[in-house]
Design a protein around this motif. Structure first.
Motif, PDB file in Angstrom:
ATOM      1  N   GLN A 170       0.834  -1.201   0.000  1.00  0.00           N
ATOM      2  CA  GLN A 170       0.000   0.000   0.000  1.00  0.00           C
ATOM      3  C   GLN A 170       0.871   1.254   0.000  1.00  0.00           C
ATOM      4  N   ASN A 171       1.935   1.227   0.827  1.00  0.00           N
ATOM      5  CA  ASN A 171       2.817   2.402   0.900  1.00  0.00           C
ATOM      6  C   ASN A 171       3.399   2.735  -0.462  1.00  0.00           C
ATOM      7  N   VAL A 172       3.889   1.704  -1.160  1.00  0.00           N
ATOM      8  CA  VAL A 172       4.515   1.967  -2.459  1.00  0.00           C
ATOM      9  C   VAL A 172       3.487   2.499  -3.442  1.00  0.00           C
ATOM     10  N   SER A 173       2.280   1.901  -3.451  1.00  0.00           N
ATOM     11  CA  SER A 173       1.324   2.357  -4.457  1.00  0.00           C
ATOM     12  C   SER A 173       0.814   3.760  -4.126  1.00  0.00           C
ATOM     13  N   THR A 174       0.625   4.067  -2.822  1.00  0.00           N
ATOM     14  CA  THR A 174       0.257   5.442  -2.473  1.00  0.00           C
ATOM     15  C   THR A 174       1.363   6.410  -2.855  1.00  0.00           C
ATOM     16  N   LEU A 175       2.601   5.991  -2.562  1.00  0.00           N
ATOM     17  CA  LEU A 175       3.762   6.839  -2.850  1.00  0.00           C
ATOM     18  C   LEU A 175       3.827   7.186  -4.336  1.00  0.00           C
ATOM     19  N   LEU A 176       3.599   6.181  -5.194  1.00  0.00           N
ATOM     20  CA  LEU A 176       3.729   6.411  -6.631  1.00  0.00           C
ATOM     21  C   LEU A 176       2.592   7.292  -7.151  1.00  0.00           C
ATOM     22  N   GLY A 177       1.474   7.352  -6.405  1.00  0.00           N
ATOM     23  CA  GLY A 177       0.352   8.141  -6.893  1.00  0.00           C
ATOM     24  C   GLY A 177       0.326   9.559  -6.359  1.00  0.00           C
ATOM     25  N   VAL A 178       1.063   9.811  -5.285  1.00  0.00           N
ATOM     26  CA  VAL A 178       0.927  11.084  -4.585  1.00  0.00           C
ATOM     27  C   VAL A 178       1.464  12.233  -5.452  1.00  0.00           C
ATOM     28  N   GLN A 179       0.785  13.368  -5.411  1.00  0.00           N
ATOM     29  CA  GLN A 179       1.148  14.571  -6.182  1.00  0.00           C
ATOM     30  C   GLN A 179       1.425  14.249  -7.658  1.00  0.00           C
ATOM     31  N   ASP A 180       0.472  13.598  -8.300  1.00  0.00           N
ATOM     32  CA  ASP A 180       0.584  13.250  -9.726  1.00  0.00           C
ATOM     33  C   ASP A 180       1.802  12.390 -10.029  1.00  0.00           C
ATOM     34  N   GLY A 181       2.159  11.510  -9.139  1.00  0.00           N
ATOM     35  CA  GLY A 181       3.273  10.595  -9.421  1.00  0.00           C
ATOM     36  C   GLY A 181       4.614  11.277  -9.456  1.00  0.00           C
ATOM     37  N   ILE A 182       4.793  12.318  -8.649  1.00  0.00           N
ATOM     38  CA  ILE A 182       6.049  13.065  -8.688  1.00  0.00           C
ATOM     39  C   ILE A 182       7.234  12.190  -8.278  1.00  0.00           C
ATOM     40  N   PHE A 183       6.972  11.189  -7.417  1.00  0.00           N
ATOM     41  CA  PHE A 183       8.100  10.391  -6.936  1.00  0.00           C
ATOM     42  C   PHE A 183       8.756   9.607  -8.076  1.00  0.00           C
ATOM     43  N   GLY A 184       7.939   9.010  -8.937  1.00  0.00           N
ATOM     44  CA  GLY A 184       8.497   8.288 -10.092  1.00  0.00           C
ATOM     45  C   GLY A 184       9.301   9.227 -10.982  1.00  0.00           C
ATOM     46  N   ARG A 185       8.782  10.417 -11.131  1.00  0.00           N
ATOM     47  CA  ARG A 185       9.473  11.429 -11.928  1.00  0.00           C
ATOM     48  C   ARG A 185      10.855  11.725 -11.324  1.00  0.00           C
ATOM     49  N   TRP A 186      10.899  11.874  -9.981  1.00  0.00           N
ATOM     50  CA  TRP A 186      12.182  12.148  -9.314  1.00  0.00           C
ATOM     51  C   TRP A 186      13.166  11.010  -9.542  1.00  0.00           C
ATOM     52  N   MET A 187      12.671   9.771  -9.421  1.00  0.00           N
ATOM     53  CA  MET A 187      13.569   8.628  -9.617  1.00  0.00           C
ATOM     54  C   MET A 187      14.116   8.634 -11.046  1.00  0.00           C
ATOM     55  N   LEU A 188      13.235   8.908 -12.019  1.00  0.00           N
ATOM     56  CA  LEU A 188      13.686   8.973 -13.404  1.00  0.00           C
ATOM     57  C   LEU A 188      14.707  10.082 -13.596  1.00  0.00           C
ATOM     58  N   ASN A 189      14.435  11.246 -12.995  1.00  0.00           N
ATOM     59  CA  ASN A 189      15.396  12.348 -13.100  1.00  0.00           C
ATOM     60  C   ASN A 189      16.753  11.930 -12.549  1.00  0.00           C
ATOM     61  N   SER A 190      16.752  11.313 -11.353  1.00  0.00           N
ATOM     62  CA  SER A 190      18.014  10.875 -10.752  1.00  0.00           C
ATOM     63  C   SER A 190      18.748   9.938 -11.694  1.00  0.00           C
ATOM     64  N   LEU A 191      17.984   9.006 -12.277  1.00  0.00           N
ATOM     65  CA  LEU A 191      18.584   8.030 -13.185  1.00  0.00           C
ATOM     66  C   LEU A 191      19.197   8.736 -14.391  1.00  0.00           C
ATOM     67  N   LEU A 192      18.468   9.714 -14.911  1.00  0.00           N
ATOM     68  CA  LEU A 192      18.939  10.435 -16.095  1.00  0.00           C
ATOM     69  C   LEU A 192      20.212  11.223 -15.779  1.00  0.00           C
ATOM     70  N   TYR A 193      20.192  11.969 -14.676  1.00  0.00           N
ATOM     71  CA  TYR A 193      21.377  12.730 -14.293  1.00  0.00           C
ATOM     72  C   TYR A 193      22.551  11.793 -14.036  1.00  0.00           C
ATOM     73  N   ALA A 194      22.281  10.695 -13.309  1.00  0.00           N
ATOM     74  CA  ALA A 194      23.384   9.842 -12.864  1.00  0.00           C
ATOM     75  C   ALA A 194      23.926   8.979 -14.000  1.00  0.00           C
ATOM     76  N   VAL A 195      23.039   8.313 -14.758  1.00  0.00           N
ATOM     77  CA  VAL A 195      23.528   7.452 -15.843  1.00  0.00           C
ATOM     78  C   VAL A 195      24.116   8.309 -16.962  1.00  0.00           C
ATOM     79  N   GLY A 196      23.368   9.310 -17.402  1.00  0.00           N
ATOM     80  CA  GLY A 196      23.857  10.165 -18.488  1.00  0.00           C
ATOM     81  C   GLY A 196      25.136  10.880 -18.092  1.00  0.00           C
TER      82      GLY A 196
END
Lengths: 288, 331
Positions: free
Chosen positions: A65-91
């Motif tokens: 439940q925590n993970v699914s709430t987390l991924l939905g909160v504030q229009d899914g901003i958390f997934g966006r942050w993880m993707l950003n981190s991945l982009l900055y770090a891998v790229g």
């Protein structure tokens, strides 16, 4: 010979051995307890979070439940942050590795005027820590209106003096001159030699350079927190700290904790899988 | 480090090439032929390979420092009525005089140096003991312990800070809760406890890293040394203290330098602590103080503080290394 040295050692008292083990176990508890707390807490709902024993599971396991709430909160901003981190770090780490390999190779294998001066400047930059550059960089980028863009974080992420230092050590030790000469006799241009010979020989050590830069960028907080006011551009470290600063009012603490756990999973997995490469970098970085 | 004594890169390419094939130079070959192009390529290659890194290095490392130095020499002057926009005027070193006279800033510098003076020896002492224990022949479970000690280093500093800030948070701290059961009432966020709480975050995060560095140095000690000492009856702690520790001195020195630099640039941990410790001042460390000036739009003051901190760190690390070098340690 072996027996002779073992003789007196075996006579050492068992109390001493128990003492050694006790010290090691205490240090293990110290190292692991906070991580254990994080894992346990990520399974709790907000009502159980502070009412149950902090170091043990509550009756209900609510990690899903925590993970699914987390991924939905504030229009899914958390997934966006993880993707950003991945982009900055891998790229950032990919480009940084390539640039470091080129620079380190040249510093190790070519004689040219100013080579030592260049290398000493790079060394100096390693000794002055990155956070010290972050503020002046912010002042400069803010004067040129680069702040609050992807590039404000990405461009500094592709420059790694430590990577150049490592690449130079590896190139000096691992790239034989004979191989380069052979390539030249075959008529290969300098860049062709670099691409098809040097990069191949250096490849295992470049994994170390990549990993170090990946972790440096993924864990960076000061630079992106200065540069990025727009939360859609922020990496996960900046986002989580911002949530924590709201003291549970907009986003409940159990989601901040679950997010923290998710954000360390990629990096811990990488650390454990690639231990060999870490040690290679740690030792050449500090003991030499 | 360089394993290339014979075919050194200083030898001219043409000569070493001919030496290898054994053929005499061919004077008849036209200078504009492929050989010429190759030599030219070789001359320009360093520039070509270095410039991508070099230009970005200039942009992100050298230029910001120069910009900060330049900015630190100016101040904003507002006109009498404050109607016209403020103008930048050159004021020489007066920003530096202001910063050095600013009690808040100087005490933030002293604070991080004091935290470092206590935390670094504690951490490195712990790292050294753990490394020695892992290096001792009869210690069981080495692989497990090494991984366990190393794990905190794998946790990003910010996330480690978040975890500890929850563990310190008054009223809900599980550690304080457990201590209260045995009659101990602690507040990790009280004024006096703050430096210790932050120091503990650093020790937790970095002991494993330093242990690995020291442990690698220990493993590099040739076996003959320790075996000879053991034959002479020097074992256990005496072996560690008299033989092993002196031999890993360079690693200890480097760890000290990097750790002191680390505390001087303290930022993430105390910033995160502020969420649970409102009494922690916004200018608690030098970088926080500089960042505080940015937030107040005093860019010139922020630049000045950054330059001063860079100088302090430069003097500390280079001074320490020179001091050690003079005393004959290999670095």
């Amino acid at each position: 010979m072996k027996e002779a040295t073992r003789g007196p050692a075996r006579a050492a008292n068992p109390a001493g051995r128990a003492g050694v083990l006790a010290v090691l176990l205490l240090a293990t508890v110290y190292s692991l307890l906070p991580v254990w707390w994080l894992v346990v807490s990520a399974t709790k709902g907000s009502s159980d979070l502070f009412s149950s024993n902090g170091f043990w599971f509550a009756g209900r396991i609510e990690i899903v439940q925590n993970v699914s709430t987390l991924l939905g909160v504030q229009d899914g901003i958390f997934g966006r942050w993880m993707l950003n981190s991945l982009l900055y770090a891998v790229g950032g780490a990919l480009v940084a590795t390539l640039l470091s390999a080129m620079a380190g190779y040249v510093l190790a294998k070519y004689a040219f005027r100013g080579r030592e001066a260049v290398f000493n400047t790079v060394l100096g930059a390693i000794l002055i820590p990155a956070p010290l550059f972050a503020l002046p960089l912010y002042l400069m980028f803010s004067a040129t209106h680069v702040v609050n863009t992807f590039w404000a974080v990405f461009v500094p992420s592709v420059v790694s003096p430590f990577g150049v230092y490592l690449a130079r050590i590896y190139a000096a030790a691992a790239v034989p001159d004979e191989l380069l000469e052979a390539g030249r006799i075959d008529g290969a241009g300098e860049f062709r030699i670099f691409r098809s010979i040097v990069l191949r020989v250096l490849q295992p050590s470049l994994v170390t350079v990549f990993l170090f830069q990946f972790v440096t960028v993924w864990t960076n907080y000061l630079l992106p927190s200065l540069m990025l006011a727009n939360d859609r551009l922020q990496p996960v470290t900046v986002g989580l700290v911002a949530w924590k600063e709201q003291r549970g009012q907009t986003v409940p603490y159990n989601l901040v904790i679950t997010g923290s756990l998710l954000s360390v999973v990629p990096i811990v997995v990488m650390f454990l899988l690639l231990q060999r490469y870490w040690k290679a970098g740690l030792t050449s970085g500090s003991v030499k | 480090m360089h394993r290339t004594p014979t075919a050194s890169p200083t030898a001219s390419p043409a000569r070493s090439q001919e030496g290898r094939t054994g053929a005499p130079p061919k004077p008849s070959r036209p200078a504009s032929g492929p050989a010429r192009r190759r030599i030219d390529g070789r001359r320009w290659a360093p520039l070509g390979f270095l410039s991508p890194f070099g230009l970005l290095f200039l942009l992100t490392f050298v230029a910001p420092i120069c910009y900060a130095l330049y900015q630190s020499l100016f101040k904003l002057r507002r006109s009498g009525l404050g109607l016209a926009p403020p103008t930048e005027v050159f004021t020489g070193l007066s920003n530096y005089a202001d910063a050095l006279g600013d009690r808040v800033f100087t005490s933030s510098v002293v604070r991080v140096l004091l935290i470092g003076a206590v935390q670094v020896p504690l951490m490195l002492g712990l790292a050294l003991v753990l490394a020695l224990l892992l290096d001792a022949r009869r210690t069981p479970g080495k692989r497990f312990f090494r991984l366990a000690f190393f794990l905190p280093y794998a946790i990003p500093g910010v996330i480690g800070g978040l975890m500890w800030s929850f563990l310190y948070q008054p009223d809900v701290s599980p550690i304080a809760g457990a201590l209260a059961h045995v009659g101990l009432h602690v507040d990790f966020t009280s004024e006096g406890a703050l430096p210790w709480s932050v120091g503990n975050m650093l020790t937790w995060g970095w002991t494993g890293y330093n242990m690995i560095v020291i442990h690698s140095a220990l493993k590099a000690i040739p076996g003959e040394f320790t075996e000879a000492a053991e034959l002479d009856g020097c074992t256990g702690w005496r072996l560690a203290w008299h033989i092993k520790v002196p031999m890993v001195r360079p690693a200890l020195v480097m760890s000290t330098v990097f750790s002191v630099i680390g505390t001087a640039q303290l930022y993430n941990e105390p910033v995160i602590m502020r969420a649970v410790a409102p009494n922690l001042a916004a200018d608690w460390t030098p970088i926080m103080a500089a960042q505080n000036e940015v937030a107040a739009n005093n860019y010139h003051a922020a630049a000045t503080r950054s330059v001063i901190l860079a100088l302090v760190i430069f003097v500390l690390s280079f001074g320490f290394m020179r001091f050690v070098n003079k005393r004959g340690a290999a670095l």
